[in-house]
Design an enzyme around this catalytic site. Sequence first.
Site, PDB file in Angstrom:
ATOM      1  N   GLY A  92       0.780  -1.238   0.000  1.00 53.65           N
ATOM      2  CA  GLY A  92       0.000   0.000   0.000  1.00 53.65           C
ATOM      3  C   GLY A  92       0.808   1.283   0.000  1.00 53.65           C
TER       4      GLY A  92
ATOM      5  CG  ASP B 291      -1.511   1.735   3.215  1.00 60.69           C
ATOM      6  OD1 ASP B 291      -1.342   1.566   4.442  1.00 60.69           O
ATOM      7  OD2 ASP B 291      -2.005   0.852   2.477  1.00 60.69           O
TER       8      ASP B 291
ATOM      9  N   GLY C 178      -5.148   0.720  14.012  1.00 63.66           N
ATOM     10  CA  GLY C 178      -3.846   0.959  14.633  1.00 63.66           C
ATOM     11  C   GLY C 178      -3.171  -0.315  15.109  1.00 63.66           C
TER      12      GLY C 178
ATOM     13  CB  THR D 252      -1.199  -3.402  11.219  1.00 65.02           C
ATOM     14  OG1 THR D 252      -2.449  -4.041  10.947  1.00 65.02           O
ATOM     15  CG2 THR D 252      -0.103  -4.039  10.401  1.00 65.02           C
ATOM     16  CG  LEU D 253       1.275   1.593  11.742  1.00 68.36           C
ATOM     17  CD1 LEU D 253       2.773   1.784  11.821  1.00 68.36           C
ATOM     18  CD2 LEU D 253       0.964   0.682  10.551  1.00 68.36           C
TER      19      LEU D 253
ATOM     20  CE  LYS E 274     -10.378   4.348   6.406  1.00 65.52           C
ATOM     21  NZ  LYS E 274     -11.005   3.035   6.186  1.00 65.52           N
TER      22      LYS E 274
ATOM     23  CG  PHE F 163     -12.748   0.575   1.871  1.00 63.06           C
ATOM     24  CD1 PHE F 163     -12.124  -0.114   2.899  1.00 63.06           C
ATOM     25  CD2 PHE F 163     -12.329   0.343   0.565  1.00 63.06           C
ATOM     26  CE1 PHE F 163     -11.111  -1.017   2.636  1.00 63.06           C
ATOM     27  CE2 PHE F 163     -11.326  -0.560   0.291  1.00 63.06           C
ATOM     28  CZ  PHE F 163     -10.707  -1.249   1.329  1.00 63.06           C
TER      29      PHE F 163
ATOM     30  CG  ASP G 197      -5.839  -3.435  -1.967  1.00 65.42           C
ATOM     31  OD1 ASP G 197      -5.379  -3.003  -0.887  1.00 65.42           O
ATOM     32  OD2 ASP G 197      -6.349  -4.567  -2.080  1.00 65.42           O
TER      33      ASP G 197
ATOM     34  NE  ARG H 153      -2.195  -3.251  -4.102  1.00 67.82           N
ATOM     35  CZ  ARG H 153      -2.329  -3.352  -2.788  1.00 67.82           C
ATOM     36  NH1 ARG H 153      -2.181  -2.285  -2.027  1.00 67.82           N
ATOM     37  NH2 ARG H 153      -2.614  -4.502  -2.219  1.00 67.82           N
TER      38      ARG H 153
HETATM   39  P1  IMP Z   1      -5.118  -1.531  11.013  1.00 67.60           P
HETATM   40  O1  IMP Z   1      -4.701  -0.118  11.333  1.00 67.60           O
HETATM   41  O2  IMP Z   1      -4.286  -2.569  11.699  1.00 67.60           O
HETATM   42  O3  IMP Z   1      -6.586  -1.745  11.280  1.00 67.60           O
HETATM   43  O4  IMP Z   1      -4.955  -1.827   9.464  1.00 67.60           O
HETATM   44  C1  IMP Z   1      -4.478  -0.914   8.559  1.00 67.60           C
HETATM   45  C2  IMP Z   1      -4.433  -1.589   7.197  1.00 67.60           C
HETATM   46  O5  IMP Z   1      -5.765  -1.892   6.761  1.00 67.60           O
HETATM   47  C3  IMP Z   1      -3.863  -0.645   6.148  1.00 67.60           C
HETATM   48  O6  IMP Z   1      -2.454  -0.762   6.023  1.00 67.60           O
HETATM   49  C4  IMP Z   1      -4.596  -1.084   4.894  1.00 67.60           C
HETATM   50  O7  IMP Z   1      -3.918  -2.160   4.286  1.00 67.60           O
HETATM   51  C5  IMP Z   1      -5.929  -1.559   5.388  1.00 67.60           C
HETATM   52  N1  IMP Z   1      -6.972  -0.514   5.265  1.00 67.60           N
HETATM   53  C6  IMP Z   1      -7.588   0.146   6.260  1.00 67.60           C
HETATM   54  N2  IMP Z   1      -8.462   1.054   5.799  1.00 67.60           N
HETATM   55  C7  IMP Z   1      -8.414   0.972   4.447  1.00 67.60           C
HETATM   56  C8  IMP Z   1      -9.100   1.684   3.377  1.00 67.60           C
HETATM   57  O8  IMP Z   1      -9.940   2.570   3.567  1.00 67.60           O
HETATM   58  N3  IMP Z   1      -8.749   1.315   2.107  1.00 67.60           N
HETATM   59  C9  IMP Z   1      -7.840   0.359   1.834  1.00 67.60           C
HETATM   60  N4  IMP Z   1      -7.169  -0.326   2.798  1.00 67.60           N
HETATM   61  C10 IMP Z   1      -7.453  -0.017   4.094  1.00 67.60           C
HETATM   62 MG    MG Z   2      -1.282  -1.651   4.483  1.00 64.76          MG
END
Ligand code: IMP
Ligand code: MG
Length: 173
Positions: A42, A98, A103, A105-106, A129, A150, A157, A163
């Site tokens: 991403g 991206d 939060g 994953t990060l 977001k 979204f 993607d 993308r």
């Molecule tokens: P999270 O912060 O762990 O919930 O996941 C973040 C990941 O979810 C991002 O790196 C994206 O790959 C995916 N993601 C979250 N929101 C969107 C969106 O609006 N469009 C596309 N991918 C998204």
């Molecule tokens: Mg990602």
Amino acid sequence: MSEKISVLISEQDVDARIKEIAELISHEYEGKTITLICILKGSVFFTCELAKRVTIPVRLDFMSVSSYGSGTESSGRVRIVKDLDDSVEGKDIIVVEDIIDSGRTLNNLLSLLSARKPNSIKLCTLLDKPDRRVVPVNVDYTGFEIPDKFVVGYGLDYDQKYRNLPYIGVVEL
Ligand code: IMP
Ligand code: MG
């Protein structure tokens, strides 16, 4: 099946904001070399555009992670699909993402990378977001805060599509 995409942030606005972030980073890290860590796939477009505009020496490295979890909710426990090529020990690293959603994953990725003892670690995301945040994440550089929609384009993607759009769009389902 093709979806209708409406423009949320134009190509010009994205470009202008990336230029501002690059100037900020170049100023804050003056005299240093930074390592931009691109989180595949991403953040590939964002990382390239950012790197092109940074005026201090830049190293690039790439990492691909997937979060365990079912459906659309990430659990945040990250599995490294492709690890960095080089050690980050003693380096000034900036993780380039991206979008930050829950939060999870990060949060996990940052603690994993911190354990490798970089000299410093910062986080730069094109989109945030904040309404969706479940786990707190300290973001150092944010391109745009967006509503809970979204989005696609500029690396993001929907089912691996869109993308390559040069702007940020919203999928009208
Ligand atoms: P999270 O912060 O762990 O919930 O996941 C973040 C990941 O979810 C991002 O790196 C994206 O790959 C995916 N993601 C979250 N929101 C969107 C969106 O609006 N469009 C596309 N991918 C998204
Ligand atoms: Mg990602």
